[in-house]
Design an enzyme around this catalytic site. Structure first.
Site, PDB file in Angstrom:
ATOM      1  N   ASP A  11       0.745  -1.289   0.039  1.00  0.00           N
ATOM      2  CA  ASP A  11       0.095  -0.053  -0.007  1.00  0.00           C
ATOM      3  C   ASP A  11       0.561   1.477   0.113  1.00  0.00           C
ATOM      4  O   ASP A  11       1.358   1.432   1.176  1.00  0.00           O
ATOM      5  CB  ASP A  11      -1.163   0.039   1.407  1.00  0.00           C
ATOM      6  CG  ASP A  11      -2.245  -0.970   1.364  1.00  0.00           C
ATOM      7  OD1 ASP A  11      -2.032  -1.597   0.305  1.00  0.00           O
ATOM      8  OD2 ASP A  11      -2.491  -1.258   2.183  1.00  0.00           O
ATOM      9  N   ASP A 130     -13.841  -4.108  -1.843  1.00  0.00           N
ATOM     10  CA  ASP A 130     -13.246  -3.513  -0.158  1.00  0.00           C
ATOM     11  C   ASP A 130     -15.053  -3.476   0.110  1.00  0.00           C
ATOM     12  O   ASP A 130     -15.747  -3.097  -0.106  1.00  0.00           O
ATOM     13  CB  ASP A 130     -12.969  -2.604   0.462  1.00  0.00           C
ATOM     14  CG  ASP A 130     -11.324  -2.439  -0.078  1.00  0.00           C
ATOM     15  OD1 ASP A 130     -11.062  -2.786   0.226  1.00  0.00           O
ATOM     16  OD2 ASP A 130     -11.114  -1.272  -1.390  1.00  0.00           O
TER      17      ASP A 130
END
Length: 253
Positions: A11, A130
């Site tokens: 990330d 997500d």
């Protein structure tokens, strides 16, 4: 049976690899190119870059990081975050990515999946999701790094993704992300049974046994992790050795 893949996820925020819990409490991990190179040496099957604030901040893709990584890394590289158009997909692939991962923009503009698959091939289009549990066997889809609940049923969405031509799904559980209590097995089972395209398990790996568990309990094609690898608690070879003990096929390191 096809070999199961182990995928470190990096990330990226402000040009650095970071990691948080439930998308919060961000810690600096290191330089993305150096991290990717280390995972390449360890025998990772793929490496994923997510620019975790690109969509929220309305920015484009981290092409400079992609270019530098592609010079040093010789396993498939998937890049997500800030990909809004066909040109973004083209530029990211030209910079050295093998696949793009579209998440927020896929929800807001599903035609991007279809156009990307038609022009570049389904194998280049991974849709990241997500999702968060709302009730037993019910999950809803979020965008912008887990910030906005779109009120879209997860199973309806994965079926639509497959119909639009995506080649793969990367399924991240907001409930388990960074918590390190294991992958979200019920959610993975539900999604894998709803589609025929490969599904990557993401969010929740906390110990070595979580990796064989996710492959023995679901038909997912790959397992993605961040914290365990970033902070040196496990290496890719250790995970693959454990999978071999359970007769789970993996590519040799």
């Amino acid at each position: 049976m096809l070999a199961k893949r182990i995928i470190p996820c990096l990330d990226v925020r402000d040009g650095r690899v970071v990691k948080g819990v439930n998308f919060k409490g961000i810690k600096d991990v290191g330089d993305p190119v150096e991290c990717a190179y280390e995972y390449n040496l360890q025998g990772a099957d793929e490496i994923v870059f997510y620019d975790i604030t690109a969509s929220h901040e309305g920015r484009g893709v981290i092409l400079d990081v992609v270019r530098e990584t592609a010079k040093k890394v010789f396993v498939p590289l998937t890049v997500g975050g800030g990909i809004k158009t066909v040109d973004d997909i083209r530029n990211t692939l030209r910079a050295g990515a093998d696949k793009v991962s579209v998440n927020s923009q896929a929800v807001q503009n599903p035609e991007l999946i279809r156009k990307g698959a038609d022009i570049f091939g389904s194998q280049c289009i991974c849709v990241g999701i997500d999702a968060k549990k709302t009730a037993d066997n019910k999950w809803t889809v979020y965008i912008n790094g887990g910030r906005i609940d779109m009120g879209i049923d997860l199973i309806d969405w994965v079926k639509q993704i497959e119909q639009l031509g995506a080649g793969e799904i990367c399924l991240n559980s907001i409930d388990t992300d960074g918590v390190r209590g294991g992958f979200d097995i019920p959610m993975l089972k539900a999604v894998v049974s709803a589609v025929k395209i490969p599904v990557i398990a993401s969010g929740g790996a906390g110990k070595l046994s979580d990796f064989p568990d996710v492959f023995l309990e679901t038909d997912c094609s790959a397992a993605l992790a961040a914290s365990l690898f970033h902070f040196g608690e496990l290496t890719v070879p250790q995970v693959k050795a454990e999978l071999k003990k359970h007769s789970i096929p993996v590519r040799s390191v």
